[in-house]
Design a protein around this motif. Structure first.
Motif, PDB file in Angstrom:
ATOM      1  N   UNK A   1       0.828  -1.212   0.000  1.00 36.84           N
ATOM      2  CA  UNK A   1       0.000   0.000   0.000  1.00 36.84           C
ATOM      3  C   UNK A   1       0.856   1.252   0.000  1.00 36.84           C
ATOM      4  N   UNK A   2       0.282   2.322  -0.552  1.00 38.34           N
ATOM      5  CA  UNK A   2       0.983   3.614  -0.536  1.00 38.34           C
ATOM      6  C   UNK A   2       0.870   4.267   0.826  1.00 38.34           C
ATOM      7  N   UNK A   3      -0.036   3.771   1.674  1.00 37.81           N
ATOM      8  CA  UNK A   3      -0.239   4.376   2.985  1.00 37.81           C
ATOM      9  C   UNK A   3       0.318   3.480   4.069  1.00 37.81           C
ATOM     10  N   UNK A   4       0.657   4.093   5.189  1.00 37.05           N
ATOM     11  CA  UNK A   4       1.121   3.373   6.373  1.00 37.05           C
ATOM     12  C   UNK A   4       0.912   4.269   7.572  1.00 37.05           C
ATOM     13  N   UNK A   5       0.855   3.679   8.745  1.00 35.56           N
ATOM     14  CA  UNK A   5       0.654   4.445   9.974  1.00 35.56           C
ATOM     15  C   UNK A   5       1.799   5.440  10.136  1.00 35.56           C
ATOM     16  N   UNK A   6       1.422   6.697  10.397  1.00 34.22           N
ATOM     17  CA  UNK A   6       2.401   7.756  10.563  1.00 34.22           C
ATOM     18  C   UNK A   6       2.634   8.579   9.314  1.00 34.22           C
ATOM     19  N   UNK A   7       2.149   8.093   8.167  1.00 30.05           N
ATOM     20  CA  UNK A   7       2.367   8.867   6.948  1.00 30.05           C
ATOM     21  C   UNK A   7       1.402  10.048   6.904  1.00 30.05           C
ATOM     22  N   UNK A   8       1.906  11.192   6.489  1.00 29.31           N
ATOM     23  CA  UNK A   8       1.096  12.410   6.383  1.00 29.31           C
ATOM     24  C   UNK A   8       0.808  12.715   4.920  1.00 29.31           C
ATOM     25  N   UNK A   9      -0.360  13.270   4.669  1.00 33.67           N
ATOM     26  CA  UNK A   9      -0.780  13.655   3.334  1.00 33.67           C
ATOM     27  C   UNK A   9      -1.243  15.109   3.346  1.00 33.67           C
ATOM     28  N   UNK A  10      -1.015  15.794   2.254  1.00 32.74           N
ATOM     29  CA  UNK A  10      -1.544  17.152   2.119  1.00 32.74           C
ATOM     30  C   UNK A  10      -3.064  17.091   2.054  1.00 32.74           C
ATOM     31  N   UNK A  11      -3.713  18.051   2.677  1.00 34.08           N
ATOM     32  CA  UNK A  11      -5.171  18.044   2.736  1.00 34.08           C
ATOM     33  C   UNK A  11      -5.807  18.087   1.358  1.00 34.08           C
ATOM     34  N   UNK A  12      -5.234  18.890   0.458  1.00 34.40           N
ATOM     35  CA  UNK A  12      -5.879  19.103  -0.841  1.00 34.40           C
ATOM     36  C   UNK A  12      -5.712  17.922  -1.784  1.00 34.40           C
ATOM     37  N   UNK A  13      -4.725  17.046  -1.515  1.00 34.54           N
ATOM     38  CA  UNK A  13      -4.390  15.986  -2.462  1.00 34.54           C
ATOM     39  C   UNK A  13      -4.754  14.603  -1.950  1.00 34.54           C
ATOM     40  N   UNK A  14      -5.670  14.529  -1.001  1.00 31.65           N
ATOM     41  CA  UNK A  14      -6.089  13.231  -0.471  1.00 31.65           C
ATOM     42  C   UNK A  14      -7.573  13.265  -0.157  1.00 31.65           C
ATOM     43  N   UNK A  15      -8.239  12.144  -0.365  1.00 32.44           N
ATOM     44  CA  UNK A  15      -9.665  12.099  -0.033  1.00 32.44           C
ATOM     45  C   UNK A  15      -9.870  12.218   1.474  1.00 32.44           C
ATOM     46  N   UNK A  16      -8.897  11.766   2.258  1.00 27.76           N
ATOM     47  CA  UNK A  16      -8.974  11.944   3.708  1.00 27.76           C
ATOM     48  C   UNK A  16      -9.029  13.429   4.062  1.00 27.76           C
ATOM     49  N   UNK A  17      -8.139  14.205   3.448  1.00 23.37           N
ATOM     50  CA  UNK A  17      -8.083  15.634   3.723  1.00 23.37           C
ATOM     51  C   UNK A  17      -9.322  16.374   3.257  1.00 23.37           C
ATOM     52  N   UNK A  18      -9.789  16.046   2.068  1.00 17.57           N
ATOM     53  CA  UNK A  18     -10.982  16.710   1.530  1.00 17.57           C
ATOM     54  C   UNK A  18     -12.202  16.375   2.390  1.00 17.57           C
ATOM     55  N   UNK A  19     -12.318  15.110   2.802  1.00 13.67           N
ATOM     56  CA  UNK A  19     -13.449  14.716   3.651  1.00 13.67           C
ATOM     57  C   UNK A  19     -13.436  15.460   4.974  1.00 13.67           C
ATOM     58  N   UNK A  20     -12.254  15.634   5.563  1.00 10.79           N
ATOM     59  CA  UNK A  20     -12.148  16.356   6.834  1.00 10.79           C
ATOM     60  C   UNK A  20     -12.451  17.840   6.648  1.00 10.79           C
TER      61      UNK A  20
END
Length: 237
Positions: A119-138
């Motif tokens: 996976x491209x994700x792992x615990x502790x990894x940070x993503x920019x708000x604008x470039x992730x569905x996690x950030x946009x949802x929040x």
């Protein structure tokens, strides 16, 4: 603004900075008088919530905050584990739990699917708000003025699919406020797609959950992932 609000603003500013900040820099970034920043910094330093660089170049967050972070992380993870595991099992894909971290979103827990691929994700990894569905949802749960602030300044383009136009992002956030579902089609990492939803969890913290998968499986599994997220989000129940 009460002192606790001013202190929180100082701590948030230090958390968002990648370098130590001097009193003058803190005053500029927070908009608080330098004398107020100095008084509050002294109190925070006394509790080890902030520490000063030995060379006196500035301040950063201190070890006194760890006790809060560890306890909060434990409650957040334990209150979500069962629902994350169910979602991973029903979708057959990795599921991430994330929270705000300054101007980023950070993954705090992950449940791997039985058929896990790298996976491209792992615990502790940070993503920019604008470039992730996690950030946009929040961001869809925040007031308009806060969203405007978070989207101010240059936005990094991670792939050819990354949206960096604030006006386009704001329109997307408005749509997510209606559906409560955000979609990422290779906007942060090529070959990776995801869907996410956000809500205020049992601990009271704003949090987001995403289902992450290779782009090759996204068209087939998108609907199943969305249905699972809708069942998980208490605001959509």
């Amino acid at each position: 603004m009460a002192d606790i609000g001013r202190a929180s603003l100082i701590l948030d500013t230090l958390a968002e900075s990648r370098t130590m900040l001097s009193l003058t820099e803190l005053a500029r970034r927070t908009g608080l008088p330098r004398s107020t920043v100095h008084r509050l910094i002294q109190a925070l330093e006394g509790e080890l919530y902030v520490v000063r660089d030995p060379g006196r170049r500035g301040y950063s967050l201190g070890p006194g905050l760890l006790k809060f972070g560890v306890a909060a992380h434990s409650r957040l993870v334990s209150s979500n584990r069962r629902s994350l595991a169910t979602l991973a099992r029903t979708t057959g894909e990795n599921v991430d739990l994330a929270v705000f971290s300054g101007r980023e979103v950070v993954v705090v827990d992950q449940v791997e699917s039985p058929d896990r691929v790298r996976s491209a994700t792992e615990v502790g990894r940070a993503f920019s708000l604008h470039a992730s569905c996690l950030g946009v949802a929040l961001m869809a749960l925040l007031p308009d003025d806060t969203v405007q602030t978070l989207l101010s300044g240059p936005l990094t383009r991670f792939t050819e699919h990354t949206v960096t136009d604030p006006d386009v992002l704001i329109r997307r956030i408005e749509d997510v406020r209606s559906t409560r579902i955000a979609v990422d089609r290779e906007e942060h990492d090529l070959g990776i797609c995801a869907v996410a939803t956000a809500f205020r969890g049992q601990t009271g913290a704003l949090q987001a959950v995403s289902v992450v998968m290779p782009s090759s499986r996204f068209r087939l599994k998108q609907s199943r992932a969305i249905e699972g997220l809708e069942r998980l989000n208490p605001d959509l129940a």
